[in-house]
Motif scaffolding. Sequence first.
Motif, PDB file in Angstrom:
ATOM      1  N   ASP A   1      10.484 -18.685  -9.672  1.00  0.00           N
ATOM      2  CA  ASP A   1      10.282 -17.164  -9.607  1.00  0.00           C
ATOM      3  C   ASP A   1       9.403 -17.078  -8.138  1.00  0.00           C
ATOM      4  OD1 ASP A   1      11.093 -15.682 -12.081  1.00  0.00           O
ATOM      5  OD2 ASP A   1      10.303 -17.896 -12.516  1.00  0.00           O
TER       6      ASP A   1
ATOM      7  N   LEU B   1      10.642 -15.222  -4.732  1.00  0.00           N
ATOM      8  CA  LEU B   1      10.239 -14.118  -4.137  1.00  0.00           C
ATOM      9  C   LEU B   1       9.771 -14.339  -2.858  1.00  0.00           C
ATOM     10  CD1 LEU B   1       8.906 -11.219  -4.732  1.00  0.00           C
ATOM     11  CD2 LEU B   1       6.897 -12.288  -5.533  1.00  0.00           C
TER      12      LEU B   1
ATOM     13  N   LEU C   1      18.962 -12.343 -11.024  1.00  0.00           N
ATOM     14  CA  LEU C   1      18.246 -11.358 -11.801  1.00  0.00           C
ATOM     15  C   LEU C   1      19.043 -11.259 -13.146  1.00  0.00           C
ATOM     16  CD1 LEU C   1      16.576  -9.184  -9.409  1.00  0.00           C
ATOM     17  CD2 LEU C   1      15.266 -10.886 -10.728  1.00  0.00           C
TER      18      LEU C   1
ATOM     19  N   PHE D   1      11.899  -9.779  -9.129  1.00  0.00           N
ATOM     20  CA  PHE D   1      11.694 -11.035  -9.227  1.00  0.00           C
ATOM     21  C   PHE D   1      10.174 -11.260  -9.434  1.00  0.00           C
ATOM     22  CE2 PHE D   1      15.083 -12.347  -6.241  1.00  0.00           C
ATOM     23  CZ  PHE D   1      15.798 -13.378  -6.922  1.00  0.00           C
TER      24      PHE D   1
END
Length: 218
Positions: free
Chosen positions: A32, A36, A82, A141
């Motif tokens: 993650d 991001l 996602l 995110f």
Amino acid sequence: MWNLPNILTVIRLIAAPMVAVLFLYFTRPYADWAALILFVGAALTDWVDGYLARAWKQESKMGAMLDPIADKAMVVIALVVLASVFGLDALFVLPAALIVFREVFVSGLREFLGDVAGTLQVTKLAKWKTTVQMVAIALLFAVGIFEHYLVMGTAGMDRDIVLSVLDGTVEDPSHLRLIYQGMYAAWYSGLALLWIAAALTIITGVDYFRKALPHLRD
């Protein structure tokens, strides 16, 4: 052709599938975090390469072709990733489906129009649409990051104690309440922006189709 604006565009194009690859080879929350950072970094190059191309007068056909492809690839692949993280949540899936549908439809329309597509002016609203999409996806995110640390922080704790901590009635040395609030702030603000992006996506898609319609008539 290989000026700095075009190089940045190619880097953004390569970064698009890497967002998905990260979740295959890294465990969460490292995936993650990496996704991001990579997504935000790539999104920033979208503004930088356009600014440099105009400022240095290095606008090119290659850049004009690759720039929208890179933007669409980033958005579509990030939404797919996602969707695998959040599952079939209607609040997320519906706007995401509208965005993907529009991007596929407009891409097919541009392919059919060929050279004529370059003469159809891109509106400021379309640029705002891309910006809102990028911000929404970045926030979503971040939800996974907050969620992971919340789960790790409450592991082994009694449910009633967790609720008391989140309510603020019990001491919170691990800042779980702040993490919980951050998670929901990122989730709902990301969803709100995603719905706004979906609305802008449909509006700009209809506008593009209206401009292309004279070229589609026999």
